[in-house]
Design a protein around this motif. Structure first.
Motif, PDB file in Angstrom:
ATOM      1  N   PHE A 114       0.959  -1.296  -0.003  1.00 30.00           N
ATOM      2  CA  PHE A 114       0.062  -0.014  -0.076  1.00 30.00           C
ATOM      3  C   PHE A 114       0.955   1.103   0.025  1.00 30.00           C
ATOM      4  CE2 PHE A 114      -2.230   3.245   2.263  1.00 30.00           C
ATOM      5  CZ  PHE A 114      -3.282   3.386   1.677  1.00 30.00           C
ATOM      6  N   PRO A 115       0.481   2.199  -0.617  1.00 28.17           N
ATOM      7  CA  PRO A 115      -0.685   2.625  -1.623  1.00 28.17           C
ATOM      8  C   PRO A 115      -0.759   2.227  -2.909  1.00 28.17           C
ATOM      9  CG  PRO A 115       0.324   4.671  -1.023  1.00 28.17           C
ATOM     10  CD  PRO A 115       1.259   3.678  -0.545  1.00 28.17           C
ATOM     11  N   ASN A 116       0.524   1.761  -3.527  1.00 31.34           N
ATOM     12  CA  ASN A 116       0.570   1.771  -5.044  1.00 31.34           C
ATOM     13  C   ASN A 116       0.180   0.239  -5.632  1.00 31.34           C
ATOM     14  OD1 ASN A 116       2.096   4.366  -5.321  1.00 31.34           O
ATOM     15  ND2 ASN A 116       4.006   3.406  -4.721  1.00 31.34           N
ATOM     16  N   ASN A 117       0.063  -0.640  -4.741  1.00 33.62           N
ATOM     17  CA  ASN A 117      -0.104  -2.058  -5.223  1.00 33.62           C
ATOM     18  C   ASN A 117      -1.133  -2.894  -4.709  1.00 33.62           C
ATOM     19  OD1 ASN A 117       2.190  -1.645  -7.138  1.00 33.62           O
ATOM     20  ND2 ASN A 117       3.356  -2.193  -5.351  1.00 33.62           N
ATOM     21  N   GLY A 118      -1.985  -2.025  -3.909  1.00 33.82           N
ATOM     22  CA  GLY A 118      -3.116  -2.998  -3.353  1.00 33.82           C
ATOM     23  C   GLY A 118      -3.442  -2.378  -1.945  1.00 33.82           C
ATOM     24  N   PRO A 119      -4.400  -2.674  -1.315  1.00 34.81           N
ATOM     25  CA  PRO A 119      -5.032  -2.357   0.056  1.00 34.81           C
ATOM     26  C   PRO A 119      -3.926  -2.562   1.077  1.00 34.81           C
ATOM     27  CG  PRO A 119      -6.275  -4.014  -0.624  1.00 34.81           C
ATOM     28  CD  PRO A 119      -5.376  -3.818  -1.932  1.00 34.81           C
ATOM     29  N   PRO A 120      -4.092  -2.101   1.961  1.00 38.20           N
ATOM     30  CA  PRO A 120      -3.237  -2.398   3.317  1.00 38.20           C
ATOM     31  C   PRO A 120      -3.648  -3.657   4.080  1.00 38.20           C
ATOM     32  CG  PRO A 120      -4.297  -0.463   3.809  1.00 38.20           C
ATOM     33  CD  PRO A 120      -4.599  -0.916   2.526  1.00 38.20           C
ATOM     34  N   SER A 121      -2.934  -4.312   4.913  1.00 31.57           N
ATOM     35  CA  SER A 121      -3.482  -5.345   5.681  1.00 31.57           C
ATOM     36  C   SER A 121      -2.964  -5.202   6.974  1.00 31.57           C
ATOM     37  CB  SER A 121      -2.948  -6.737   5.259  1.00 31.57           C
ATOM     38  OG  SER A 121      -3.581  -6.882   3.827  1.00 31.57           O
ATOM     39  N   LEU A 122      -3.845  -5.944   8.132  1.00 33.80           N
ATOM     40  CA  LEU A 122      -3.589  -5.645   9.384  1.00 33.80           C
ATOM     41  C   LEU A 122      -3.462  -7.091  10.078  1.00 33.80           C
ATOM     42  CD1 LEU A 122      -5.782  -2.881  10.414  1.00 33.80           C
ATOM     43  CD2 LEU A 122      -3.632  -2.689  10.075  1.00 33.80           C
ATOM     44  N   MET A 123      -2.659  -7.355  10.898  1.00 30.54           N
ATOM     45  CA  MET A 123      -2.329  -8.767  11.563  1.00 30.54           C
ATOM     46  C   MET A 123      -3.844  -8.660  12.875  1.00 30.54           C
ATOM     47  SD  MET A 123       1.684  -9.114  12.129  1.00 30.54           S
ATOM     48  CE  MET A 123       1.735  -7.631  12.960  1.00 30.54           C
ATOM     49  N   MET A 124      -4.541  -9.866  12.505  1.00 34.28           N
ATOM     50  CA  MET A 124      -5.728  -9.819  13.355  1.00 34.28           C
ATOM     51  C   MET A 124      -5.860 -11.275  13.770  1.00 34.28           C
ATOM     52  SD  MET A 124      -8.423  -7.293  11.722  1.00 34.28           S
ATOM     53  CE  MET A 124      -9.440  -7.317  12.919  1.00 34.28           C
ATOM     54  N   THR A 125      -6.725 -11.461  14.911  1.00 37.40           N
ATOM     55  CA  THR A 125      -7.225 -12.757  15.394  1.00 37.40           C
ATOM     56  C   THR A 125      -8.713 -12.265  15.390  1.00 37.40           C
ATOM     57  OG1 THR A 125      -5.160 -13.349  16.768  1.00 37.40           O
ATOM     58  CG2 THR A 125      -7.666 -14.237  17.344  1.00 37.40           C
ATOM     59  N   ILE A 126      -9.422 -13.363  14.827  1.00 34.85           N
ATOM     60  CA  ILE A 126     -11.052 -13.322  14.529  1.00 34.85           C
ATOM     61  C   ILE A 126     -11.535 -14.580  15.149  1.00 34.85           C
ATOM     62  CG2 ILE A 126     -12.531 -13.044  12.795  1.00 34.85           C
ATOM     63  CD1 ILE A 126     -10.922 -11.740  10.911  1.00 34.85           C
ATOM     64  N   ASN A 127     -12.342 -14.355  16.132  1.00 34.54           N
ATOM     65  CA  ASN A 127     -12.933 -15.771  16.730  1.00 34.54           C
ATOM     66  C   ASN A 127     -12.250 -16.699  17.413  1.00 34.54           C
ATOM     67  OD1 ASN A 127     -15.536 -16.606  17.257  1.00 34.54           O
ATOM     68  ND2 ASN A 127     -15.568 -18.025  15.721  1.00 34.54           N
ATOM     69  N   GLY A 128     -10.838 -15.906  17.841  1.00 37.93           N
ATOM     70  CA  GLY A 128     -10.244 -16.840  18.501  1.00 37.93           C
ATOM     71  C   GLY A 128      -9.095 -17.345  17.522  1.00 37.93           C
ATOM     72  N   ARG A 129      -9.353 -17.132  16.302  1.00 34.79           N
ATOM     73  CA  ARG A 129      -8.101 -17.986  15.476  1.00 34.79           C
ATOM     74  C   ARG A 129      -7.284 -16.838  14.611  1.00 34.79           C
ATOM     75  NH1 ARG A 129      -7.867 -22.693  12.114  1.00 34.79           N
ATOM     76  NH2 ARG A 129      -5.648 -22.659  11.345  1.00 34.79           N
ATOM     77  N   TYR A 130      -5.975 -16.785  14.847  1.00 35.60           N
ATOM     78  CA  TYR A 130      -5.162 -15.957  14.007  1.00 35.60           C
ATOM     79  C   TYR A 130      -5.432 -15.925  12.416  1.00 35.60           C
ATOM     80  CZ  TYR A 130      -0.900 -13.684  12.725  1.00 35.60           C
ATOM     81  OH  TYR A 130       0.199 -12.573  12.018  1.00 35.60           O
ATOM     82  N   ALA A 131      -5.499 -14.850  11.814  1.00 36.08           N
ATOM     83  CA  ALA A 131      -5.687 -14.715  10.420  1.00 36.08           C
ATOM     84  C   ALA A 131      -4.414 -15.093   9.330  1.00 36.08           C
ATOM     85  CB  ALA A 131      -6.375 -13.203   9.959  1.00 36.08           C
ATOM     86  N   GLY A 132      -3.350 -14.868  10.284  1.00 35.48           N
ATOM     87  CA  GLY A 132      -2.220 -15.257   9.530  1.00 35.48           C
ATOM     88  C   GLY A 132      -1.312 -14.120   9.106  1.00 35.48           C
ATOM     89  N   ASP A 133       0.283 -14.371   8.971  1.00 40.62           N
ATOM     90  CA  ASP A 133       0.991 -13.036   8.661  1.00 40.62           C
ATOM     91  C   ASP A 133       0.755 -12.221   7.677  1.00 40.62           C
ATOM     92  OD1 ASP A 133       2.257 -13.878  11.076  1.00 40.62           O
ATOM     93  OD2 ASP A 133       4.087 -15.009  10.123  1.00 40.62           O
ATOM     94  N   SER A 134       0.026 -12.492   6.745  1.00 45.02           N
ATOM     95  CA  SER A 134      -0.373 -11.581   5.406  1.00 45.02           C
ATOM     96  C   SER A 134      -1.564 -10.762   5.853  1.00 45.02           C
ATOM     97  CB  SER A 134      -0.574 -12.555   4.399  1.00 45.02           C
ATOM     98  OG  SER A 134      -1.856 -13.502   4.759  1.00 45.02           O
ATOM     99  N   GLY A 135      -2.159 -10.989   7.074  1.00 47.21           N
ATOM    100  CA  GLY A 135      -2.937 -10.058   7.536  1.00 47.21           C
ATOM    101  C   GLY A 135      -4.184 -10.052   6.899  1.00 47.21           C
ATOM    102  N   VAL A 136      -5.355  -9.249   7.434  1.00 52.19           N
ATOM    103  CA  VAL A 136      -6.702  -8.784   6.691  1.00 52.19           C
ATOM    104  C   VAL A 136      -6.760  -7.428   6.149  1.00 52.19           C
ATOM    105  CG1 VAL A 136      -9.214  -8.673   7.312  1.00 52.19           C
ATOM    106  CG2 VAL A 136      -7.530 -10.297   8.953  1.00 52.19           C
ATOM    107  N   GLN A 137      -7.090  -7.500   4.775  1.00 51.21           N
ATOM    108  CA  GLN A 137      -7.348  -6.361   4.127  1.00 51.21           C
ATOM    109  C   GLN A 137      -7.958  -5.304   4.653  1.00 51.21           C
ATOM    110  OE1 GLN A 137      -8.344  -7.031   0.033  1.00 51.21           O
ATOM    111  NE2 GLN A 137      -6.291  -8.156  -0.577  1.00 51.21           N
TER     112      GLN A 137
END
Length: 462
Positions: A114-137
């Motif tokens: 981000f910002p040239n090649n796509g949306p940013p991502s954030l590292m998150m846990t959702i409903n008790g499960r880690y979404a991964g190092d690539s993050g959530v857009q």
């Protein structure tokens, strides 16, 4: 509304707010509102009330040059004569008390995307499960987390038989014509950072309904009365569909997201910061609800330090808003090929690299090149003015910009002359600009959810 009526209402607002300590008897409302002498520089309710009201009578128009002595009482206005001036500019100074210090910077998980090649991502846990190092857009062009049924069940430990017990809902993305239909399921979220040794840390926790969708449409002719079902889809998928992204935008209800209100925005429903609960009447943690989007991170919690240098415009409430955080999009004025400036709305969107333009002045047919002059919020008080030149050669569309780095990948333009546009009946001859993500090469943008302001900071070359 007559001038006398405006003066009466303004004077009534002032006289009922005990403004003697913050407004002098002959002061004028300017872009840099008078501040108390203490270091807190509180943006007082009195000046905020006046600023909001003056903008509601369209103070930006050149033909409105109001006159008011703030010490006058309503009964004195009957004998007024002559000319009185309010020096009313389009931007204001937002100040936050110095003891409001709670803020958290959340780094983007994918540097240099981000910002040239796509949306940013954030590292998150959702409903008790880690979404991964690539993050959530992370998308400022929509509101709320959207998760496919397959992703929810297979990755985030979700139970579909429980999910269907919750409210049926939908979200429509007007730029891509995608309609997601599912259920709003209350879910706990954790935003993560990383320590110096690479260990994952917990920064913020929130609970919000997320849209777990089991049906996905391409719906070019969507209107809000269709709700969760597209009546004329060009594509449709159902069952264990997959997908995951997070919307943190504001003012998106009118674009087919009538259900995407502030209670769905993860950043507006934080209950824990750095391990400390910030909810409840006895909480001593002071924070100002809002966030700043930068090119490499998002900052939650506004302070007198992190808003330094920003210039702010007031936002209007969403129609029929019942939530104090429910604000409409910011204003802008746009001129095409040196034509007249028209009032419209701006969306600074992290989710796409292209720009979308709607205006009755869009050339028909689209020429090989045309200029789009953007002024935020308007010509008189521009915070973020720049010119985009849209170009097309054969089937190849490109763009240039007067501010290096802010040129979108291309411009998708719609002429709205004589038509009603928008999924909910829209606005007649709509004027709208979605800047695309490369806006953040030239600016930072901030949303004051508590007070209803949008701020812009122009980056320097250093």
């Amino acid at each position: 509304m007559s001038l006398l009526t405006v003066l009466l209402q303004l004077s009534t607002l002032v006289s009922t707010e005990n403004t003697s300590s913050s407004l002098s008897s002959s002061s004028s409302l300017t872009s840099k509102s008078s501040s108390p002498s203490s270091s807190s520089k509180m943006h007082t309710p009195e000046t905020r009330t006046l600023a909001t009201f003056v903008e509601s009578v369209n103070c930006r128009n050149d033909d409105i040059n109001l006159a008011l002595d703030l010490s006058l009482k309503p009964r004195d206005l009957n004998s007024l004569g002559g000319s009185f001036n309010i020096n009313c500019q389009s931007w204001i100074e937002l100040t936050i008390p110095d003891d409001v210090r709670t803020t958290v910077e959340i780094p983007f998980a994918t540097p240099n995307q981000f910002p040239n090649n796509g949306p940013p991502s954030l590292m998150m846990t959702i409903n008790g499960r880690y979404a991964g190092d690539s993050g959530v857009q992370m998308d400022t062009g929509s509101t709320g987390i959207t998760i496919g049924k397959g992703t929810w069940v297979q990755w985030f430990n979700g139970n579909w038989s429980e999910a269907v017990k919750y409210e049926r809902g939908w979200k429509f993305l007007s730029s891509s014509k995608k309609l997601y239909s599912g259920h709003w399921v209350p879910t706990t979220l954790i935003f993560h950072g990383k320590s110096k040794d690479g260990t994952r840390t917990d920064l913020l926790k929130a609970v919000v309904p997320v849209l777990v969708f089991d049906t996905y449409y391409i719906c070019p002719k969507f209107t809000n009365d269709q709700g969760s079902v597209c009546t004329a889809p060009t594509d449709q998928k159902t069952g264990n569909v997959t997908g995951l992204y997070m919307g943190v935008g504001f003012g998106r209800e009118q674009d087919g997201m009538v259900m995407c209100t502030p209670d769905k925005n993860p950043l507006l429903n934080i209950y824990e910061v750095n391990g400390q609960n910030v909810m409840g009447p006895n909480n001593t943690t002071k924070y100002h609800l809002g966030y700043i989007v930068r090119s490499n991170s998002i900052v939650w919690g506004l302070t007198s330090t992190n808003i330094n240098g920003f210039r702010w415009v007031s936002l209007q409430k969403q129609p029929n808003a019942t939530d104090y955080r429910d604000w409409a999009m910011a204003n802008l004025q746009v001129s095409i090929n040196n034509g007249k400036f028209r009032n419209g709305s701006i969306l600074a969107d992290t989710g796409i690299t292209q720009m979308y333009l709607s205006s009755p002045d869009v050339p028909k047919p689209i020429p090989p090149s045309y200029k789009i002059n953007l002024k935020v919020p308007d010509v008189q008080g521009s915070l973020a003015g720049y010119i985009v030149t849209a170009k097309r050669a054969g089937g190849n569309a490109t763009a240039e910009s007067s501010i290096p780095g802010t040129a979108p990948a291309y411009v998708g333009a719609t002429n709205t002359a004589g038509i009603v546009s928008g999924p909910g009946g829209g606005v007649y001859e709509r004027v709208f600009v979605n800047t695309g993500s490369r806006f953040w090469n030239g600016f930072e943008a901030a949303f004051d959810a508590a007070g209803g302001h949008w701020g812009v900071l122009k980056k320097t070359d250093s």
